[in-house]
Write an enzyme that holds these catalytic residues in place. Structure first.
Site, PDB file in Angstrom:
ATOM      1  N   HIS A  43      23.735  24.332 -16.714  1.00 21.34           N
ATOM      2  CA  HIS A  43      23.489  25.780 -16.782  1.00 21.34           C
ATOM      3  C   HIS A  43      23.052  26.360 -15.432  1.00 21.34           C
ATOM      4  O   HIS A  43      22.991  27.580 -15.278  1.00 21.34           O
ATOM      5  CB  HIS A  43      22.427  26.101 -17.836  1.00 21.34           C
TER       6      HIS A  43
HETATM    7 ZN    ZN Z   1      23.029  21.218 -24.254  1.00 19.51          ZN
END
Ligand code: ZN
Length: 301
Positions: free
Chosen positions: A121
């Site tokens: 992320h």
């Molecule tokens: Zn994850």
């Protein structure tokens, strides 16, 4: 020879008791791999913390400098979800260089794993979702920059979309990003990978493996990489607190085998990284992660 494994004791950084991130899983994983005889004292390799210049290959200089100086804003820290401590930053640097080291070992030996990583992320301008630096992106960018590899494939099977990796390589024709994830899961706003397979809630082993098989065929039909990264997040498990899918232990094992074998059958070196996993008990998460190492060992020379 066995499977080359990269590990560092400082993959575990102290968090306050009750923190939602299962930080102790990295230590439990090491113990689990030692118990299995896959990893013994002196058999694993420890990375040095990634240098700023290496991190700049995947992240904005300003972000890296402020992260290293413990000067991220409260909002940036809130998005990452880990405290602003020197140990958390050191851990992120170790994971990034650990995946880079594992990639070099995979190029030599065909397959290797990092006992951390999969921080997918973290994007070009900042971290998110327990990810400070994107280890796979840092490793891929380093090997591409030095000309060791020309084309990279990222196979991301964590239950969450690999949005940071997709954004970092959005305009880079040398990297093909494949993400197989739960459509309704974090992040709410998805990035665009080269190939996204968004699964509905509750998908079980058969549906998942069929989707992954199709995705791998599609990716390899148009892309012949010199190196592949495999994010083996175990948050696809039916009992995971943050996943929305319903894979069994056997389903995760079959998935790992399928993804790794798809690379090895084509003679493509592959690097396994952990990704996420969120059971109430970190030891249970670590046992699920150990599957990756068992399946990778079976394919190691
Ligand atoms: Zn994850």
């Amino acid at each position: 020879m066995g499977l080359p494994i990269v590990h560092h004791p400082d993959y575990v950084a102290p968090l306050r008791p009750g923190h939602s991130f299962p930080m102790s899983k990295y230590g439990y994983l090491r113990a689990g791999l030692e118990r299995r005889g896959l990893m013994s004292a002196g058999s694993w390799l420890a990375p040095a913390p990634a240098r700023p210049a290496a991190l700049h290959l995947a992240h904005a200089v300003d972000y890296v400098e402020r992260a290293l100086a413990l000067a991220l804003t409260r909002e940036e820290i809130r998005r990452i979800g880990l405290p602003r401590t020197a140990q958390v930053v050191r851990r992120a640097r170790l994971a990034a260089s650990g995946t880079t080291l594992a990639a070099r070992l995979a190029l030599e030996r065909g397959i290797a794993c990092n006992g951390a990583g999969g921080s997918h992320h973290a994007g070009p301008d900042g971290g998110a979702g327990y990810c400070v630096f994107n280890d796979v992106a840092v490793a891929a960018a380093a090997l591409l920059a030095e000309g060791t590899v020309r084309r990279v494939l990222v196979i991301d099977c964590d239950v969450h979309q690999g949005d940071g990796t997709a954004k970092i390589f959005a305009d880079d024709p040398r990297v093909f990003t494949l993400s197989v994830h739960a459509e309704k899961n974090f992040p709410a706003r998805k990035a665009r990978s080269d190939l996204d397979v968004a699964l509905p809630d509750g998908v079980m082993d058969r549906g998942y493996l069929s989707a992954l098989s199709g995705a791998l065929k599609a990716a390899f039909a148009c892309w012949t990489p010199d190196l592949a990264f495999y994010n083996a997040g175990v948050d696809v498990h039916m009992e995971d607190r943050l996943g929305r899918l319903a894979l069994s232990d056997a389903g995760i094992r079959a998935r790992d085998r399928m993804a790794l074998a798809a690379c090895r059958d084509r003679g493509i070196p592959v690097v396994g990284v952990l990704g996420g996993g969120y059971a109430a008990d970190p030891a249970v998460v670590a046992e699920r992660h150990a599957t990756l190492f068992e399946e990778a060992t079976a394919l190691a020379g």
